[in-house]
Write a protein that holds these residues in place. Structure first.
Motif, PDB file in Angstrom:
ATOM      1  N   UNK A 142      10.056  -3.067   9.840  1.00  0.00           N
ATOM      2  CA  UNK A 142       9.091  -3.128   9.281  1.00  0.00           C
ATOM      3  C   UNK A 142       8.199  -2.805   8.809  1.00  0.00           C
ATOM      4  N   UNK A 143       7.546  -1.885   8.852  1.00  0.00           N
ATOM      5  CA  UNK A 143       6.413  -0.358   8.252  1.00  0.00           C
ATOM      6  C   UNK A 143       7.248   0.017   7.095  1.00  0.00           C
ATOM      7  N   UNK A 144       8.631   0.162   7.740  1.00  0.00           N
ATOM      8  CA  UNK A 144       9.543   0.818   6.056  1.00  0.00           C
ATOM      9  C   UNK A 144       9.868   0.158   4.937  1.00  0.00           C
ATOM     10  N   UNK A 145      10.501  -0.894   5.595  1.00  0.00           N
ATOM     11  CA  UNK A 145      10.337  -2.258   4.220  1.00  0.00           C
ATOM     12  C   UNK A 145       9.278  -2.697   3.686  1.00  0.00           C
ATOM     13  N   UNK A 146       7.923  -2.380   3.939  1.00  0.00           N
ATOM     14  CA  UNK A 146       6.789  -3.086   3.277  1.00  0.00           C
ATOM     15  C   UNK A 146       6.244  -2.305   2.800  1.00  0.00           C
ATOM     16  N   UNK A 147       6.662  -0.641   2.818  1.00  0.00           N
ATOM     17  CA  UNK A 147       5.997   0.337   2.508  1.00  0.00           C
ATOM     18  C   UNK A 147       7.644   0.287   0.840  1.00  0.00           C
ATOM     19  N   UNK A 148       8.605   0.811   1.315  1.00  0.00           N
ATOM     20  CA  UNK A 148       9.527  -0.187  -0.093  1.00  0.00           C
ATOM     21  C   UNK A 148       9.604  -0.233  -0.798  1.00  0.00           C
ATOM     22  N   UNK A 149       8.932  -2.256  -0.105  1.00  0.00           N
ATOM     23  CA  UNK A 149       8.633  -2.755  -1.376  1.00  0.00           C
ATOM     24  C   UNK A 149       7.420  -2.774  -2.093  1.00  0.00           C
ATOM     25  N   UNK A 150       6.120  -2.506  -1.849  1.00  0.00           N
ATOM     26  CA  UNK A 150       4.936  -1.398  -2.627  1.00  0.00           C
ATOM     27  C   UNK A 150       5.832  -0.739  -3.757  1.00  0.00           C
ATOM     28  N   UNK A 151       6.537  -0.278  -2.982  1.00  0.00           N
ATOM     29  CA  UNK A 151       6.681   1.064  -4.864  1.00  0.00           C
ATOM     30  C   UNK A 151       7.547   0.261  -5.418  1.00  0.00           C
ATOM     31  N   UNK A 152       8.208  -0.591  -4.951  1.00  0.00           N
ATOM     32  CA  UNK A 152       8.743  -1.672  -5.972  1.00  0.00           C
ATOM     33  C   UNK A 152      10.669  -1.689  -6.104  1.00  0.00           C
ATOM     34  N   UNK A 153      10.305  -1.254  -4.843  1.00  0.00           N
ATOM     35  CA  UNK A 153      12.221  -0.540  -4.458  1.00  0.00           C
ATOM     36  C   UNK A 153      12.726  -2.113  -3.993  1.00  0.00           C
ATOM     37  N   UNK A 154      12.014  -2.621  -3.255  1.00  0.00           N
ATOM     38  CA  UNK A 154      12.960  -3.814  -3.282  1.00  0.00           C
ATOM     39  C   UNK A 154      12.291  -5.492  -3.374  1.00  0.00           C
ATOM     40  N   UNK A 155      12.550  -6.166  -3.902  1.00  0.00           N
ATOM     41  CA  UNK A 155      11.913  -7.511  -3.613  1.00  0.00           C
ATOM     42  C   UNK A 155      12.260  -8.222  -2.474  1.00  0.00           C
ATOM     43  N   UNK A 156      11.435  -9.034  -1.421  1.00  0.00           N
ATOM     44  CA  UNK A 156      11.467  -9.624  -0.636  1.00  0.00           C
ATOM     45  C   UNK A 156      12.441 -11.231  -1.239  1.00  0.00           C
TER      46      UNK A 156
END
Length: 223
Positions: A142-156
Protein backbone atom coordinates in the motif's frame (compact mmCIF):
# COMPACT_ATOMS: atom_id res chain seq x y z
CA UNK A 1 12.58 10.29 32.52
CA UNK A 2 15.83 10.69 34.45
CA UNK A 3 14.64 8.11 36.99
CA UNK A 4 13.71 5.68 34.21
CA UNK A 5 17.15 6.07 32.59
CA UNK A 6 18.77 5.32 35.96
CA UNK A 7 16.64 2.17 36.29
CA UNK A 8 17.89 0.97 32.89
CA UNK A 9 21.50 1.76 33.86
CA UNK A 10 21.04 -0.37 36.98
CA UNK A 11 19.54 -3.26 35.01
CA UNK A 12 22.44 -3.21 32.52
CA UNK A 13 25.15 -2.87 35.17
CA UNK A 14 27.63 -5.69 35.85
CA UNK A 15 25.54 -6.80 38.85
CA UNK A 16 22.25 -6.04 37.13
CA UNK A 17 19.74 -8.31 35.41
CA UNK A 18 21.32 -11.39 33.74
CA UNK A 19 18.68 -11.37 30.95
CA UNK A 20 18.89 -7.65 30.18
CA UNK A 21 22.68 -7.69 30.11
CA UNK A 22 22.90 -10.24 27.28
CA UNK A 23 20.39 -8.55 24.97
CA UNK A 24 21.42 -6.99 21.65
CA UNK A 25 19.72 -4.77 19.08
CA UNK A 26 19.02 -7.93 17.07
CA UNK A 27 17.56 -9.93 19.96
CA UNK A 28 15.23 -7.05 20.89
CA UNK A 29 13.72 -6.58 17.41
CA UNK A 30 10.80 -8.93 18.02
CA UNK A 31 9.83 -7.13 21.23
CA UNK A 32 9.63 -3.71 19.56
CA UNK A 33 7.34 -5.20 16.90
CA UNK A 34 5.20 -7.03 19.48
CA UNK A 35 4.85 -3.98 21.73
CA UNK A 36 3.92 -1.76 18.77
CA UNK A 37 1.13 -4.15 17.80
CA UNK A 38 -0.08 -4.22 21.41
CA UNK A 39 -0.39 -0.42 21.21
CA UNK A 40 -2.58 -0.85 18.11
CA UNK A 41 -4.66 -3.47 19.94
CA UNK A 42 -5.23 -1.11 22.89
CA UNK A 43 -6.32 1.65 20.49
CA UNK A 44 -8.74 -0.75 18.75
CA UNK A 45 -10.17 -1.73 22.13
CA UNK A 46 -10.47 1.97 23.07
CA UNK A 47 -8.68 1.19 26.33
CA UNK A 48 -7.00 4.30 27.77
CA UNK A 49 -5.46 2.25 30.57
CA UNK A 50 -4.12 -0.32 28.11
CA UNK A 51 -2.80 2.35 25.76
CA UNK A 52 -0.97 4.09 28.59
CA UNK A 53 0.67 0.81 29.62
CA UNK A 54 1.61 -0.26 26.09
CA UNK A 55 3.10 3.14 25.23
CA UNK A 56 5.31 2.68 28.29
CA UNK A 57 6.43 -0.69 26.94
CA UNK A 58 7.32 0.91 23.57
CA UNK A 59 9.25 3.63 25.43
CA UNK A 60 11.11 0.86 27.26
CA UNK A 61 12.27 -0.54 23.92
CA UNK A 62 13.44 2.90 22.76
CA UNK A 63 15.40 3.42 25.98
CA UNK A 64 16.77 -0.14 25.91
CA UNK A 65 18.17 0.29 22.39
CA UNK A 66 19.53 3.72 23.30
CA UNK A 67 21.33 2.39 26.36
CA UNK A 68 22.85 -0.49 24.40
CA UNK A 69 24.07 2.00 21.78
CA UNK A 70 25.51 4.20 24.54
CA UNK A 71 27.48 1.24 25.92
CA UNK A 72 28.83 0.69 22.40
CA UNK A 73 29.83 4.35 22.13
CA UNK A 74 27.42 4.99 19.25
CA UNK A 75 24.82 7.42 20.61
CA UNK A 76 22.80 8.15 23.76
CA UNK A 77 19.13 8.61 24.61
CA UNK A 78 19.77 12.38 24.64
CA UNK A 79 20.98 12.10 21.05
CA UNK A 80 17.75 10.29 20.11
CA UNK A 81 15.62 13.04 21.69
CA UNK A 82 17.68 15.86 20.16
CA UNK A 83 17.54 14.17 16.75
CA UNK A 84 13.77 13.75 16.69
CA UNK A 85 13.25 17.26 18.09
CA UNK A 86 15.36 18.73 15.29
CA UNK A 87 13.46 16.60 12.75
CA UNK A 88 10.06 17.83 13.96
CA UNK A 89 11.12 21.48 13.70
CA UNK A 90 12.79 20.98 10.31
CA UNK A 91 9.81 19.09 8.84
CA UNK A 92 7.26 21.65 10.04
CA UNK A 93 8.44 24.87 8.38
CA UNK A 94 4.78 25.96 8.19
CA UNK A 95 4.77 26.05 12.01
CA UNK A 96 8.34 26.96 12.96
CA UNK A 97 9.26 28.88 9.80
CA UNK A 98 7.69 31.00 7.11
CA UNK A 99 6.43 28.28 4.77
CA UNK A 100 2.73 27.92 3.97
CA UNK A 101 0.71 24.72 4.37
CA UNK A 102 -2.99 25.14 5.04
CA UNK A 103 -4.28 21.60 4.52
CA UNK A 104 -3.21 18.12 5.68
CA UNK A 105 -2.37 17.17 2.06
CA UNK A 106 -0.09 20.20 1.68
CA UNK A 107 1.64 19.24 4.94
CA UNK A 108 2.22 15.67 3.71
CA UNK A 109 3.61 16.90 0.39
CA UNK A 110 6.01 19.24 2.19
CA UNK A 111 6.99 16.47 4.64
CA UNK A 112 7.86 14.07 1.81
CA UNK A 113 9.95 16.67 -0.02
CA UNK A 114 11.90 17.58 3.10
CA UNK A 115 12.42 13.90 3.96
CA UNK A 116 13.71 13.26 0.44
CA UNK A 117 16.27 16.05 0.89
CA UNK A 118 17.31 14.79 4.34
CA UNK A 119 17.86 11.26 3.07
CA UNK A 120 19.75 12.56 -0.01
CA UNK A 121 17.53 10.57 -2.35
CA UNK A 122 18.43 11.45 -5.94
CA UNK A 123 15.43 9.80 -7.57
CA UNK A 124 11.91 8.60 -6.85
CA UNK A 125 13.21 5.07 -7.46
CA UNK A 126 15.45 5.42 -4.39
CA UNK A 127 12.44 6.47 -2.33
CA UNK A 128 10.62 3.24 -3.24
CA UNK A 129 13.72 1.10 -2.70
CA UNK A 130 14.11 2.45 0.83
CA UNK A 131 10.62 1.56 2.02
CA UNK A 132 11.51 -1.01 4.73
CA UNK A 133 11.22 -4.64 3.65
CA UNK A 134 10.46 -5.48 7.30
CA UNK A 135 7.01 -3.87 7.01
CA UNK A 136 4.04 -6.27 6.83
CA UNK A 137 3.68 -7.12 3.13
CA UNK A 138 0.21 -5.63 2.61
CA UNK A 139 1.20 -2.44 4.41
CA UNK A 140 4.38 -2.16 2.33
CA UNK A 141 2.47 -2.75 -0.91
CA UNK A 142 0.00 0.00 0.00
CA UNK A 143 2.87 2.37 0.84
CA UNK A 144 4.78 1.61 -2.37
CA UNK A 145 1.69 2.16 -4.49
CA UNK A 146 0.82 5.36 -2.64
CA UNK A 147 4.22 6.90 -3.26
CA UNK A 148 4.25 5.76 -6.90
CA UNK A 149 0.90 7.50 -7.33
CA UNK A 150 2.28 10.73 -5.85
CA UNK A 151 5.20 10.53 -8.28
CA UNK A 152 2.70 10.32 -11.15
CA UNK A 153 3.76 6.77 -12.05
CA UNK A 154 0.21 5.42 -11.83
CA UNK A 155 -3.40 6.48 -11.47
CA UNK A 156 -5.99 4.68 -9.41
CA UNK A 157 -8.88 3.23 -11.37
CA UNK A 158 -11.50 1.00 -9.75
CA UNK A 159 -12.55 -0.75 -12.95
CA UNK A 160 -8.97 -1.45 -14.04
CA UNK A 161 -8.04 -2.88 -10.64
CA UNK A 162 -11.11 -5.11 -10.47
CA UNK A 163 -10.54 -6.34 -14.05
CA UNK A 164 -6.88 -7.06 -13.24
CA UNK A 165 -7.90 -9.12 -10.21
CA UNK A 166 -10.47 -11.04 -12.30
CA UNK A 167 -7.88 -11.75 -15.01
CA UNK A 168 -5.44 -13.14 -12.45
CA UNK A 169 -8.13 -15.28 -10.80
CA UNK A 170 -9.19 -16.61 -14.21
CA UNK A 171 -5.56 -17.36 -15.03
CA UNK A 172 -5.23 -19.44 -11.86
CA UNK A 173 -8.53 -21.23 -12.52
CA UNK A 174 -7.66 -22.03 -16.14
CA UNK A 175 -4.09 -23.07 -15.42
CA UNK A 176 -3.42 -26.66 -16.41
CA UNK A 177 -0.31 -26.95 -14.26
CA UNK A 178 -0.11 -26.47 -10.55
CA UNK A 179 3.42 -25.10 -10.44
CA UNK A 180 3.72 -23.41 -7.08
CA UNK A 181 6.04 -20.70 -8.41
CA UNK A 182 3.59 -19.61 -11.12
CA UNK A 183 0.56 -19.60 -8.84
CA UNK A 184 2.38 -17.84 -5.99
CA UNK A 185 3.40 -15.07 -8.41
CA UNK A 186 -0.23 -14.63 -9.53
CA UNK A 187 -1.50 -14.60 -5.94
CA UNK A 188 1.15 -12.03 -5.05
CA UNK A 189 -0.02 -9.83 -7.95
CA UNK A 190 -3.63 -10.20 -6.76
CA UNK A 191 -2.70 -9.09 -3.24
CA UNK A 192 -0.76 -6.12 -4.62
CA UNK A 193 -3.78 -5.13 -6.72
CA UNK A 194 -6.04 -5.51 -3.67
CA UNK A 195 -3.73 -3.13 -1.78
CA UNK A 196 -4.09 -0.67 -4.68
CA UNK A 197 -7.89 -1.03 -4.63
CA UNK A 198 -7.87 -0.44 -0.86
CA UNK A 199 -5.95 2.78 -1.40
CA UNK A 200 -8.60 3.93 -3.85
CA UNK A 201 -11.21 3.70 -1.08
CA UNK A 202 -8.78 5.09 1.54
CA UNK A 203 -8.89 1.77 3.41
CA UNK A 204 -5.89 0.27 5.20
CA UNK A 205 -5.66 -3.30 3.81
CA UNK A 206 -3.69 -4.53 6.83
CA UNK A 207 -6.40 -3.45 9.27
CA UNK A 208 -9.37 -4.72 7.24
CA UNK A 209 -7.69 -8.11 6.82
CA UNK A 210 -7.27 -8.23 10.60
CA UNK A 211 -10.98 -7.46 11.00
CA UNK A 212 -11.90 -10.21 8.53
CA UNK A 213 -9.70 -12.66 10.43
CA UNK A 214 -11.54 -11.77 13.63
CA UNK A 215 -14.90 -12.29 11.88
CA UNK A 216 -13.71 -15.72 10.74
CA UNK A 217 -12.72 -16.66 14.30
CA UNK A 218 -16.15 -15.56 15.55
CA UNK A 219 -17.97 -17.62 12.91
CA UNK A 220 -15.68 -20.59 13.58
CA UNK A 221 -16.50 -20.38 17.28
CA UNK A 222 -20.23 -20.42 16.47
CA UNK A 223 -19.82 -23.48 14.26
Amino acid sequence: MDEFLKIMDRLLAEDGCPWDRVQTHESLKRYLIEESYEVIDAIDKKSAEGLCEELGDVLLQVVFHSKLAEKEGLFSFDDVVKGVSHKMVHRHPHVFGKAQADTPDEVLTSWEEIKKEEKHYKSNKEVLENIPRALPALMRAEKIGGKAEKFGAEKLNKTESINKIRELLDKIEMSENDKTDDISCDIGDILFEVAKLSRLFKINPEFVLTNSSEKYITSFRLV
